[in-house]
Motif scaffolding. Structure first.
Motif, PDB file in Angstrom:
ATOM      1  N   ALA A 351       0.827  -1.203   0.000  1.00 25.92           N
ATOM      2  CA  ALA A 351       0.000   0.000   0.000  1.00 25.92           C
ATOM      3  C   ALA A 351       0.866   1.260   0.000  1.00 25.92           C
ATOM      4  O   ALA A 351       0.613   2.212  -0.755  1.00 25.92           O
ATOM      5  N   LYS A 352       1.888   1.282   0.840  1.00 23.78           N
ATOM      6  CA  LYS A 352       2.780   2.444   0.900  1.00 23.78           C
ATOM      7  C   LYS A 352       3.505   2.652  -0.421  1.00 23.78           C
ATOM      8  O   LYS A 352       3.716   3.790  -0.863  1.00 23.78           O
ATOM      9  N   LYS A 353       3.880   1.565  -1.074  1.00 22.98           N
ATOM     10  CA  LYS A 353       4.578   1.652  -2.360  1.00 22.98           C
ATOM     11  C   LYS A 353       3.747   2.390  -3.392  1.00 22.98           C
ATOM     12  O   LYS A 353       4.279   3.124  -4.235  1.00 22.98           O
ATOM     13  N   PHE A 354       2.431   2.221  -3.318  1.00 23.67           N
ATOM     14  CA  PHE A 354       1.543   2.880  -4.281  1.00 23.67           C
ATOM     15  C   PHE A 354       0.954   4.182  -3.744  1.00 23.67           C
ATOM     16  O   PHE A 354       0.009   4.732  -4.312  1.00 23.67           O
ATOM     17  N   GLY A 355       1.525   4.667  -2.650  1.00 26.49           N
ATOM     18  CA  GLY A 355       1.147   5.992  -2.154  1.00 26.49           C
ATOM     19  C   GLY A 355      -0.073   6.032  -1.266  1.00 26.49           C
ATOM     20  O   GLY A 355      -0.605   7.118  -0.997  1.00 26.49           O
ATOM     21  N   ALA A 356      -0.552   4.884  -0.785  1.00 31.42           N
ATOM     22  CA  ALA A 356      -1.745   4.871   0.057  1.00 31.42           C
ATOM     23  C   ALA A 356      -1.381   5.224   1.494  1.00 31.42           C
ATOM     24  O   ALA A 356      -0.290   4.903   1.973  1.00 31.42           O
ATOM     25  N   ASP A 357      -2.295   5.872   2.187  1.00 31.56           N
ATOM     26  CA  ASP A 357      -2.112   6.216   3.590  1.00 31.56           C
ATOM     27  C   ASP A 357      -2.659   5.070   4.445  1.00 31.56           C
ATOM     28  O   ASP A 357      -3.865   4.825   4.470  1.00 31.56           O
TER      29      ASP A 357
END
Length: 503
Positions: A351-357
């Motif tokens: 999730a972090k890799k794709f910019g999600a919080d």
């Protein structure tokens, strides 16, 4: 507002109040009770003929004034558009004294005959005039000028978005082209209703004030009933009451209604919004996909006469069948990860890799949803059904009949936005109670959008609910898509706003 501008406005308002008093002193009623309208601007223009002269009665708001001593031209604006009217003192007598005290924004009714001016403009030659409402506040009318190079310059526009939303009544007057969006919204809803009625489904009404909320993952608005001395919730969805009616023996019920969710506001969210929910017995989510395709096809062709639309520069084509993709497969194709077998830490990293919080998120279901929203959803441009969601995300849907870990659910996406959500509805009361208990645990762990246990709904299921397909369609988002509006506020007459700060 700039102080100098505000002072100018105050001077204009003061003058209009003085005109109001002068009208009263001359014996003119500034706020009439009624006027017998028999025509509108569009009808008059479309059905013009030189002879015989047609007599008409029309009413509208003054949007332009050109006085020439004992004669004047003005443009009246009604719901259908604008039309020029010509007034002479010799024709309307003392009423012309009242007309000399009128301003842009005042509402009048006129009777007269239709003619064409020397310049070819279809107009109404007035034989009597009635003041219907004196406008006490000046209109922010845009003005046009042509520069030395022949370019048209428009200034003093009522263009500030926040002010337009706050004062929609003014926006509709001075930017009449926006009415088309709301006229189309009305036709979209009417077409959906006629499609459902023709299918034999019953339109019903269910409670807005509910002792328990459910049917969606959302925070509710809370109110209090004084007589019962109990808290109640504004509904976040219609689902659980509509399914009670399926238990009661109706084969298909639907509701087009306002729902309320105590959430943030952005381009696609307003706390108060319109949903259409339908539940049909003896059907499943496969049948419902075809149903959605047919309904949207009907709306596109009947309201717009086309299956091709432009939305934010993208061409959308509502050809059938829509593409169908598995949520799990779509995520795996984008990320290389099987979210059903991955642990929470791996999901957080993806999730972090794709910019999600993912701050504060521990639930696998929530993490999977964030990964999907960041990695997959933006690329779903053409109409697509995303099917077979993880069990954790769908406490009201039946487990998939052949696949482990997922439920029979789909969401419809167009231009990267969700427009509908549907299930093969869970009708096993034992499984449903277990799912609710899982939601209670999630709530205890900090998920304030988790479902409550609705014991009465479980009791209803214990009496037996037939296999059922359910669907919810976000009306506001569908209207946004089909009318090419990028913000939900542009398809709501009165969107929710922050409190106005008085200066």
């Amino acid at each position: 507002m700039d102080n100098n501008i505000q002072q100018d406005v105050n001077v204009l308002i003061k003058r209009r109040y003085e005109e109001l008093e002068e009208l009263k002193a001359k014996g003119f009623e500034p706020f009439a009770y009624s006027f017998d309208v028999d025509s509108d601007s569009e009808d008059i223009k479309n059905n013009f003929q030189e002879e015989p002269k047609r007599n008409v009665k029309i009413a509208g708001r003054i949007m332009a004034l050109r006085r020439m001593g004992k004669a004047s031209f003005t443009h009246l604006q009604d719901q259908k558009g604008r039309i020029q009217v010509y007034l002479r003192k010799d024709d309307i007598g003392e009423a012309y004294d009242a007309f000399k005290l009128l301003d842009i924004g005042d509402i009048i009714g006129v009777e007269g005959f239709v003619f064409k001016t020397k310049t070819g403009e279809i107009s109404v030659h007035v034989t009597s005039m009635t003041l219907l409402a004196k406008s006490l506040r000046p209109m922010p009318i845009a003005k046009e000028a042509v520069d030395e190079n022949g370019n048209k310059i428009i200034y003093d526009q009522f263009a500030d978005k926040e002010l337009r939303y706050r004062q929609r009544y003014v926006d509709l007057i001075v930017n009449p082209e926006i009415k088309d969006v709301f006229l189309k919204r009305s036709r979209i809803i009417t077409t959906i209703r006629s499609f459902l009625d023709a299918g034999g489904y019953l339109e019903v009404e269910t409670p807005i004030l509910q002792p328990l909320y459910g049917g969606a993952a959302a925070r509710p608005f809370i109110t209090h009933h004084n007589t019962l001395d109990t808290d109640l919730y504004l509904r976040i969805a219609d689902e659980l009451y509509l399914k009670r009616l399926i238990v009661g023996g109706f084969n298909g019920v639907y509701e087009i209604s306002k729902d309320f969710r105590n959430e943030g506001m952005d381009r696609t969210h307003n706390p108060e919004f319109t949903m259409m929910e339908i539940y049909v017995s003896y059907k499943d989510y496969n049948w419902m996909m075809s149903f959605v395709e047919s309904m949207i096809h009907k709306v596109c062709t009947e309201v717009f006469g086309t299956l091709e639309f432009e939305f934010e520069g993208q061409k959308i084509i509502f050809n059938t069948p829509w593409q169908r993709v598995s949520m799990i497969d779509a995520i795996k194709e984008k990320t290389g990860v099987d979210v059903l077998t991955a642990g929470a830490n791996e999901l957080k990293a993806v999730a972090k890799k794709f910019g999600a919080d993912v701050e504060g998120l521990e639930s696998k279901g929530k993490l999977i949803d964030e990964i999907f929203s960041a990695a997959v959803q933006p690329d779903l441009i053409q109409p697509t059904f995303v099917i077979d969601y993880p069990l954790e995300l769908s406490p009201l849907a039946k487990k998939h009949r052949t696949k482990e870990g997922v439920v029979e659910r789909f969401e419809g996406y167009v231009a990267g936005r969700e427009i509908c959500n549907a299930f093969s509805e869970l009708n096993d009361p034992i499984d449903q109670k277990s799912r609710f208990e899982g939601q209670v645990k999630a709530r205890e762990e900090g998920d304030d959008e988790a479902h409550q246990i609705d014991e009465d709904f479980i009791r209803a299921l214990e009496y037996g609910m037939p296999p059922t397909a359910g669907l919810g369609v976000g009306i506001d988002r569908l209207v946004m898509l089909l009318t090419n509006q990028s913000s939900i506020r542009d398809v709501l007459f009165f969107p929710q706003m922050k409190p106005e700060i008085k200066k």
